[in-house]
Design an enzyme around this catalytic site. Structure first.
Site, PDB file in Angstrom:
ATOM      1  N   HIS A  37      31.214  12.332 -30.264  1.00 24.73           N
ATOM      2  CA  HIS A  37      31.317  13.607 -29.548  1.00 24.73           C
ATOM      3  C   HIS A  37      31.987  14.653 -30.437  1.00 24.73           C
ATOM      4  O   HIS A  37      31.533  15.803 -30.505  1.00 24.73           O
ATOM      5  CB  HIS A  37      32.175  13.469 -28.279  1.00 24.73           C
ATOM      6  CG  HIS A  37      31.582  12.630 -27.209  1.00 24.73           C
ATOM      7  ND1 HIS A  37      32.268  11.578 -26.645  1.00 24.73           N
ATOM      8  CD2 HIS A  37      30.389  12.682 -26.566  1.00 24.73           C
ATOM      9  CE1 HIS A  37      31.532  11.028 -25.702  1.00 24.73           C
ATOM     10  NE2 HIS A  37      30.372  11.667 -25.636  1.00 24.73           N
ATOM     11  N   ARG A  47      21.560  10.520 -29.881  1.00 29.09           N
ATOM     12  CA  ARG A  47      21.914   9.424 -30.781  1.00 29.09           C
ATOM     13  C   ARG A  47      20.697   8.633 -31.214  1.00 29.09           C
ATOM     14  O   ARG A  47      20.616   8.164 -32.334  1.00 29.09           O
ATOM     15  CB  ARG A  47      22.891   8.466 -30.089  1.00 29.09           C
ATOM     16  CG  ARG A  47      24.217   9.099 -29.753  1.00 29.09           C
ATOM     17  CD  ARG A  47      24.973   8.212 -28.827  1.00 29.09           C
ATOM     18  NE  ARG A  47      24.190   8.060 -27.591  1.00 29.09           N
ATOM     19  CZ  ARG A  47      24.632   7.500 -26.499  1.00 29.09           C
ATOM     20  NH1 ARG A  47      25.825   6.993 -26.462  1.00 29.09           N
ATOM     21  NH2 ARG A  47      23.875   7.413 -25.434  1.00 29.09           N
ATOM     22  N   LYS A 107      30.295   8.784 -11.179  1.00 25.70           N
ATOM     23  CA  LYS A 107      30.284   7.874 -12.320  1.00 25.70           C
ATOM     24  C   LYS A 107      31.500   6.952 -12.335  1.00 25.70           C
ATOM     25  O   LYS A 107      31.602   6.089 -13.177  1.00 25.70           O
ATOM     26  CB  LYS A 107      30.242   8.663 -13.632  1.00 25.70           C
ATOM     27  CG  LYS A 107      28.886   9.209 -13.977  1.00 25.70           C
ATOM     28  CD  LYS A 107      28.888   9.714 -15.398  1.00 25.70           C
ATOM     29  CE  LYS A 107      27.489  10.006 -15.867  1.00 25.70           C
ATOM     30  NZ  LYS A 107      27.455  10.406 -17.281  1.00 25.70           N
ATOM     31  N   SER A 155      30.634   6.313 -24.813  1.00 26.67           N
ATOM     32  CA  SER A 155      31.887   6.104 -24.091  1.00 26.67           C
ATOM     33  C   SER A 155      31.859   4.784 -23.329  1.00 26.67           C
ATOM     34  O   SER A 155      32.849   4.057 -23.297  1.00 26.67           O
ATOM     35  CB  SER A 155      32.145   7.260 -23.123  1.00 26.67           C
ATOM     36  OG  SER A 155      32.321   8.464 -23.830  1.00 26.67           O
TER      37      SER A 155
END
Length: 162
Positions: A17, A90, A41, A128
């Site tokens: 990030h 990514r 989440k 993450s």
């Protein structure tokens, strides 16, 4: 002034990030890192903790602002007078989801573009969620996260200081 917004949950922020943020700050006059409060989440860190973890890693970069937000990112972009949303890609597997989000955001507000940036290849596999999963069992993934995040994860998971 061209402003870009980099939205995400950042639970927690990773070196990937941070790499995207640094790339974006060379493109935009100002970058707003927008931490989603998205409670669905079930984040490990509170929005306030995530904002602080990010800010601690951006000291000395006056063209970057960090804030927490609720609601639609295009509404925040409008309020902030941003010209673009910044998204990190990514791998090819990210593309379909990111493409759908970009198209919906364009549908909601065609004045806000979506810009895709790729982190350095050493961070392509980092997320993450993966960092948190690994950290449940070990604290050795130091090269994927900044030191303050390592310390915060150690506190959350009860790892001894090392």
């Amino acid at each position: 002034m061209k402003k870009g917004i980099y939205p995400g949950s950042f639970d927690p922020i990773t070196n990937g990030h941070l790499d995207v943020i640094n790339r974006a700050r060379h493109i935009f006059d100002k970058v707003v890192v927008a931490v989603a409060r998205n409670a669905s989440k079930q984040p490990l860190f509170t929005p306030e903790e995530r904002v602080e973890l990010i800010r601690e890693n951006l000291v000395g970069r006056p063209n970057i602002e960090v804030l927490a937000f609720d609601g639609l990112i295009v509404d925040l972009a409008k309020r902030e007078k941003a010209v673009a949303l910044i998204r990190g890609l990514r791998a090819v597997s990210d593309f379909e989801h990111e493409f759908q989000m970009a198209q919906m955001n364009r549908h909601l507000d065609e004045t806000v573009e979506t810009i895709f940036l790729m982190p350095n290849e050493q961070f392509f596999f980092t997320s993450s969620n993966l960092v948190k999963q690994v950290f449940k069992f070990t604290d050795r993934e130091r090269h994927l996260i900044p030191p303050n995040v390592h310390a915060a994860l150690s506190r959350k998971f009860g790892h001894p200081k090392s």
